[in-house]
Each structure stands twice: as structure tokens, then as C-alpha cells.
Design a protein around this motif. Structure first.
Motif, PDB file in Angstrom:
ATOM      1  N   THR A   1       0.935  -1.544   0.152  1.00 34.40           N
ATOM      2  CA  THR A   1       0.352   0.215   0.243  1.00 34.40           C
ATOM      3  C   THR A   1       0.320   1.540  -0.233  1.00 34.40           C
ATOM      4  O   THR A   1       2.495   1.280   0.460  1.00 34.40           O
ATOM      5  CB  THR A   1      -0.851   0.097   1.207  1.00 34.40           C
ATOM      6  OG1 THR A   1       0.033   0.401   1.879  1.00 34.40           O
ATOM      7  CG2 THR A   1      -1.690  -1.501   1.672  1.00 34.40           C
TER       8      THR A   1
ATOM      9  N   THR B   1       0.377   5.228   0.874  1.00 29.37           N
ATOM     10  CA  THR B   1      -0.259   6.844   1.099  1.00 29.37           C
ATOM     11  C   THR B   1       0.240   8.064   1.116  1.00 29.37           C
ATOM     12  O   THR B   1       1.059   8.642   1.504  1.00 29.37           O
ATOM     13  CB  THR B   1      -0.348   7.033   2.637  1.00 29.37           C
ATOM     14  OG1 THR B   1      -0.703   5.423   3.547  1.00 29.37           O
ATOM     15  CG2 THR B   1      -1.459   8.320   3.049  1.00 29.37           C
TER      16      THR B   1
ATOM     17  N   SER C   1      -4.725  12.982   3.874  1.00 28.55           N
ATOM     18  CA  SER C   1      -4.196  11.997   3.031  1.00 28.55           C
ATOM     19  C   SER C   1      -5.293  10.628   2.865  1.00 28.55           C
ATOM     20  O   SER C   1      -6.426  11.096   3.393  1.00 28.55           O
ATOM     21  CB  SER C   1      -3.192  11.132   4.083  1.00 28.55           C
ATOM     22  OG  SER C   1      -4.295  10.828   5.556  1.00 28.55           O
TER      23      SER C   1
ATOM     24  N   THR D   1      -4.518   6.317   1.462  1.00 25.09           N
ATOM     25  CA  THR D   1      -4.423   5.088   1.553  1.00 25.09           C
ATOM     26  C   THR D   1      -4.690   4.627   0.432  1.00 25.09           C
ATOM     27  O   THR D   1      -5.979   4.121   0.068  1.00 25.09           O
ATOM     28  CB  THR D   1      -4.327   4.754   3.113  1.00 25.09           C
ATOM     29  OG1 THR D   1      -3.018   5.459   3.808  1.00 25.09           O
ATOM     30  CG2 THR D   1      -3.185   3.163   2.064  1.00 25.09           C
TER      31      THR D   1
END
Length: 226
Positions: free
Chosen positions: A89, A91, A105, A107
């Protein structure tokens, strides 16, 4: 007696509402176009000119309409081996920093797969997002009072904040996780203030206040007589 009480109460309410109607609001915005990360952009905004413009009572920072995309990536620096990976992942974040700061933010969805020698994998699914916002931030009044522009200048910054994942057997030291994407939004700075006093109160306001005081005086007189 009841009628006098109601009249006095209504007159006082009108006075209070009339006074509050003079509160002012100044809003400044900085549009941050959706841009590939990493990037920075200056948001040049004006200070509040106190006491000429009035008295500053509160400052609020907002970051809204944040959108863009984020893609997790993996890089294999081994020249001979293929490795597997899971839960990769990334972010991405947009922050605006000056006298005070605010940020948003998002992700990516996790990605799993394999990656060949000396390769950066960009084939994971891109996560697209829109309409994100941050909780409003209250600014420190003293930082926004003066003449000219705000110092330090607000700087908008888009970047990959973090990336992670799990590599398969033998990948340690050879498999690295990263990301890419784009992000943008709207930064808003709001001043709430009381305008400067200009002369005596308006006649209508004084008349309502006088009526309220007379009504309260009559109420007190009746109580005293009883």
C-alpha cells in the motif's frame, strides 16, 4: 404585566440581534490543482489589518474538496531473482503549512503479486478519491494580524507519506515499497471580526434599547408597589 414582560424581552432580543449583525467575515482561498507528487505551491494570503479593519475574533483554516489518485509500487533491485509480495500500500497526502497547519491523506487499496529482476512494478490498481476534507483548524490570532501578506507564507505540499508491504522468501534487502500519485484541493482561510465602531449607535437601536429599559423599569415598579 405579562404583556410588558414580553415587550421588554423582545426589545432586548432585537438589540442583541442588531449588534451581532455587524460581525464581519473575510474569506481567502488558495486553489491547489490536482498535481503529480511530489510538489509544493505557495499560497500567498493577506494579514488582517487591525485596528483599521476592526478587531479579529477568530481564524479558521479549512482544506476541502481534496481529490486525486494513489498507486502502490514495488521495486526489485535483484538482477536475477523474482519475488512475491503481499499487502503493498501507499499513502498520499496534501498539507498546507504556515503559521498553522492542516492536512488530508488517503491510502491505496492493498496489492499482491510478483515482481521480476531489476524491475519497478506499476501494475497495481490505482485508487482514485475525491471530496475529502480535514477537520477545521483554529489559527493563532496574533499570527494573522498586521499589514501585508502572512509570514511564513502558507506552502501546500503533495507527497507520498508512506509505503509498506510484505515481501516473499529471500526478498529482504532486494524488494522495496513505494508509491506514486497526484493530489489537489482547496485551502480556505477565514477571518471573523468585529468592524470598527463608527460614531454613535443607530437611532433604531437606541430606541429599542430604550424601550427595553422602560419595560424593565415598569416591571420593577410594579413589583415594588406590590
Amino acid at each position: 404585566m405579562k404583556t410588558i414582560k414580553i415587550f421588554a424581552f423582545m426589545a432586548l432580543v432585537c438589540v442583541l440581534l442588531t449588534s451581532s449583525a455587524y460581525a464581519g467575515v473575510i474569506t481567502q482561498t488558495c486553489t491547489i490543482a490536482v498535481t503529480a507528487v511530489p510538489f509544493t505551491q505557495n499560497c500567498v494570503l493577506n494579514l488582517f489589518n487591525q485596528p483599521t479593519a476592526g478587531t479579529l475574533t477568530s481564524v479558521s483554516l479549512a482544506l476541502t474538496g481534496v481529490g486525486g489518485n494513489v498507486l502502490p509500487e514495488q521495486t526489485n533491485i535483484s538482477s536475477t531473482n523474482t519475488y512475491t509480495f503481499t499487502n503493498s500500500t501507499a499513502t498520499i497526502g496534501l498539507s498546507v503549512t504556515g503559521p498553522d497547519s492542516i492536512a488530508v491523506s488517503d491510502t491505496s487499496s492493498p496489492c499482491s503479486g510478483s515482481i521480476g529482476p531489476s524491475t519497478t512494478n506499476t501494475s497495481c490498481t490505482t485508487t482514485t478519491f475525491s471530496g475529502l476534507s480535514a477537520a477545521p483548524v483554529s489559527g493563532t490570532l496574533a499570527s494573522y494580524i498586521g499589514i501585508g501578506t502572512i509570514t511564513p507564507t502558507f506552502v501546500a505540499s503533495g507527497q507520498i507519506l508512506s509505503a509498506s508491504g510484505s515481501g516473499g522468501v529471500g526478498s529482504a534487502g532486494n524488494l522495496f515499497f513505494g508509491g506514486d500519485g497526484a493530489i489537489g484541493g482547496t485551502f480556505t482561510l477565514t477571518y471573523n471580526y468585529n468592524p470598527p465602531q463608527t460614531g454613535s449607535p443607530e437611532p433604531a437601536t437606541m430606541a429599542m434599547l430604550g424601550s427595553a429599559l422602560i419595560g424593565l423599569g415598569l416591571i420593577g415598579r410594579k413589583r415594588f408597589v406590590r
